[in-house]
Design a protein around this motif. Structure first.
Motif, PDB file in Angstrom:
ATOM      1  N   ILE A  73       0.828  -1.211   0.000  1.00 35.37           N
ATOM      2  CA  ILE A  73       0.000   0.000   0.000  1.00 35.37           C
ATOM      3  C   ILE A  73       0.864   1.263   0.000  1.00 35.37           C
ATOM      4  CG2 ILE A  73      -0.270  -0.110   2.525  1.00 35.37           C
ATOM      5  CD1 ILE A  73      -3.014   1.183   2.142  1.00 35.37           C
ATOM      6  N   LEU A  74       2.057   1.190   0.652  1.00 32.75           N
ATOM      7  CA  LEU A  74       2.952   2.352   0.679  1.00 32.75           C
ATOM      8  C   LEU A  74       3.513   2.637  -0.719  1.00 32.75           C
ATOM      9  CD1 LEU A  74       4.916   1.684   3.998  1.00 32.75           C
ATOM     10  CD2 LEU A  74       3.141   3.399   3.621  1.00 32.75           C
ATOM     11  N   SER A  75       3.827   1.567  -1.447  1.00 39.68           N
ATOM     12  CA  SER A  75       4.383   1.751  -2.797  1.00 39.68           C
ATOM     13  C   SER A  75       3.372   2.435  -3.706  1.00 39.68           C
ATOM     14  CB  SER A  75       4.770   0.411  -3.407  1.00 39.68           C
ATOM     15  OG  SER A  75       5.581  -0.312  -2.532  1.00 39.68           O
ATOM     16  N   PRO A  80       1.374   9.260  -7.137  1.00 42.58           N
ATOM     17  CA  PRO A  80       0.935  10.630  -6.873  1.00 42.58           C
ATOM     18  C   PRO A  80       2.016  11.512  -6.237  1.00 42.58           C
ATOM     19  CG  PRO A  80      -0.233   9.051  -5.478  1.00 42.58           C
ATOM     20  CD  PRO A  80       0.482   8.269  -6.524  1.00 42.58           C
ATOM     21  N   VAL A  81       2.922  10.914  -5.432  1.00 39.50           N
ATOM     22  CA  VAL A  81       3.951  11.741  -4.790  1.00 39.50           C
ATOM     23  C   VAL A  81       4.963  12.242  -5.819  1.00 39.50           C
ATOM     24  CG1 VAL A  81       5.839  11.740  -3.140  1.00 39.50           C
ATOM     25  CG2 VAL A  81       3.685  10.728  -2.528  1.00 39.50           C
TER      26      VAL A  81
ATOM     27  N   PHE B  71       7.856   5.843   1.187  1.00 43.32           N
ATOM     28  CA  PHE B  71       7.181   5.080   0.143  1.00 43.32           C
ATOM     29  C   PHE B  71       8.133   4.240  -0.706  1.00 43.32           C
ATOM     30  CE2 PHE B  71       3.955   8.785   0.236  1.00 43.32           C
ATOM     31  CZ  PHE B  71       3.330   8.226   1.333  1.00 43.32           C
ATOM     32  N   ILE B  72       9.433   4.529  -0.657  1.00 46.99           N
ATOM     33  CA  ILE B  72      10.359   3.730  -1.461  1.00 46.99           C
ATOM     34  C   ILE B  72      10.895   2.534  -0.674  1.00 46.99           C
ATOM     35  CG2 ILE B  72      11.063   5.705  -2.867  1.00 46.99           C
ATOM     36  CD1 ILE B  72      13.637   5.828  -1.368  1.00 46.99           C
ATOM     37  N   VAL B  73      10.561   2.438   0.612  1.00 45.24           N
ATOM     38  CA  VAL B  73      11.116   1.344   1.428  1.00 45.24           C
ATOM     39  C   VAL B  73      10.660  -0.046   0.955  1.00 45.24           C
ATOM     40  CG1 VAL B  73      11.198   0.336   3.744  1.00 45.24           C
ATOM     41  CG2 VAL B  73      11.595   2.780   3.439  1.00 45.24           C
ATOM     42  N   PRO B  74       9.334  -0.289   0.799  1.00 46.52           N
ATOM     43  CA  PRO B  74       8.931  -1.670   0.475  1.00 46.52           C
ATOM     44  C   PRO B  74       9.602  -2.220  -0.783  1.00 46.52           C
ATOM     45  CG  PRO B  74       7.023  -0.391   1.113  1.00 46.52           C
ATOM     46  CD  PRO B  74       8.162   0.586   0.999  1.00 46.52           C
ATOM     47  N   ALA B  75       9.641  -1.426  -1.866  1.00 48.24           N
ATOM     48  CA  ALA B  75      10.262  -1.921  -3.098  1.00 48.24           C
ATOM     49  C   ALA B  75      11.748  -2.173  -2.878  1.00 48.24           C
ATOM     50  CB  ALA B  75      10.063  -0.916  -4.228  1.00 48.24           C
TER      51      ALA B  75
END
Lengths: 235, 125
Positions: A73-75, A80-81, B71-75
């Motif tokens: 979900i974070l990816s 949009p960011v 937001f770049i952590v999981p990948a």
């Protein structure tokens, strides 16, 4: 009543939120360490968070598949960011007015040189195709690279690792290199940091000054856009 | 608790619509360029044409952008699937990175600095 310790603990471990919580907590830990250490580049929150989660995934029975299912979900917010980056880009544009020519030339030439040297070195040392394809993205910020790497047959995760190390080492090496080569102009320092060390370099540049920060942020976006449009046709 | 205070929502919608626009353009022109990058360019061009940023949009971007690194952590954690590759080529990758930085940073900085100096000298004359 008998307390169901085993079942309770295992349901927490099996929770679909586990990966998400793990990511948020490790990132928070990273933020805390980064602030406590007066922003040491090697303690960058992304570095701390990724290493922590990797250790958990490698040494417990939490598989990567189960982790990513939860943290995915974070990816999803990356899209949009990245679009939102248009706003700081627009705001920093004022800084460019006077120095757009040095900016564009140093970005294009400096960016090409740093990428080609890395690719050349790697091919001399017998790097595999997938490493080489991932290395092409070394000078763009991870958010962009995660989207660009698959387009050029690279591995998003390997690209992210290369970029992280590049950013951290670049931010550490830049200030002594600036002294050694007598690079004192603020826009020049910003361009070098933004081109060679993208996001980590940009936070370093902001420490040096706001003009450095603006040029680093501009370079970071410019390199990202430039690579997004050229790499798929070059590689 | 005021549920009408949702400044973030407006910006998120704008960003997502531009993302979809980027998707549309990428497919339309069969460009191998990420939709998000195209979306960013479109929004940027829109801002340049409009000549300003609305305060709502500014508030949303201020709200969401600090989370970009998260937001770049999981990948990035996906690297656990390639530990063998890292073991084999890690040293080569690391030396390539270090040398490219040792050359790239001075070249980029000196190039920009000399162009800036030339420009200021010209202006002084």
């Amino acid at each position: 009543m008998e307390l169901q310790w085993q079942a309770a603990l295992s349901s927490v471990w099996q929770s679909p939120y586990l990966g998400l919580v793990l990511t948020l907590m490790s990132f928070q830990l990273g933020l805390w360490l980064y602030r406590k250490s007066a922003q040491q580049p090697f303690l960058h929150p992304v570095m701390v968070s990724v290493v922590t989660v990797c250790i958990v995934v490698l040494f417990t029975n939490l598989s990567f598949e189960r982790y990513i299912e939860s943290a995915h979900i974070l990816s999803q917010f990356l899209g949009p960011v990245i679009v939102a980056l248009a706003i700081p880009l627009y705001e920093n544009l004022k800084a460019l007015k006077q120095y757009w020519l040095p900016f564009v030339v140093s970005n294009v030439v400096g960016g090409a040189i740093t990428i080609l040297i890395a690719i050349g070195m790697l091919s001399v040392m017998g790097g595999s195709d997938v490493s080489m394809n991932s290395m092409w993205t070394k000078s763009i910020t991870t958010a962009f690279a995660l989207q660009i790497a698959p387009e050029i047959n690279g591995l998003a995760a390997l690209a992210a690792a290369i970029i992280m190390v590049t950013g951290i080492l670049g931010a550490i090496m830049a200030p002594p290199l600036f002294r050694l080569f007598n690079i004192t102009a603020a826009p020049a320092q910003g361009c070098a940091l933004g081109v060679c060390a993208h996001a980590v370099g940009t936070s370093k540049a902001l420490e040096l000054g706001s003009e450095q920060g603006a040029f680093a942020a501009l370079s970071m976006s410019f390199m990202g856009v430039l690579c997004a449009f050229t790499l798929p046709f070059l590689v | 608790m005021n549920w009408l205070k949702t400044d973030m929502l407006y910006g998120l919608i704008v960003f997502l619509l531009f993302l979809l626009l980027g998707e549309f353009i990428a497919q339309l022109l069969s460009l191998p360029v990420p939709a998000s990058v195209l979306g960013m360019l479109m929004l940027f061009i829109t801002l340049v044409i409009r000549g300003g940023i609305t305060s709502e949009l500014k508030a949303s971007s201020n709200g969401i952008l600090p989370y970009l690194p998260l937001f770049i952590v999981p990948a990035s954690v996906g690297i656990v699937n390639f530990m063998g590759l890292l073991e084999q080529e890690g040293l080569a990758l690391l030396s390539a990175i270090v040398i490219s930085l040792l050359v790239g940073i001075p070249v980029c900085g000196l190039l920009a600095q000399s162009l800036i100096k030339r420009q200021t000298n010209k202006r002084a004359k």
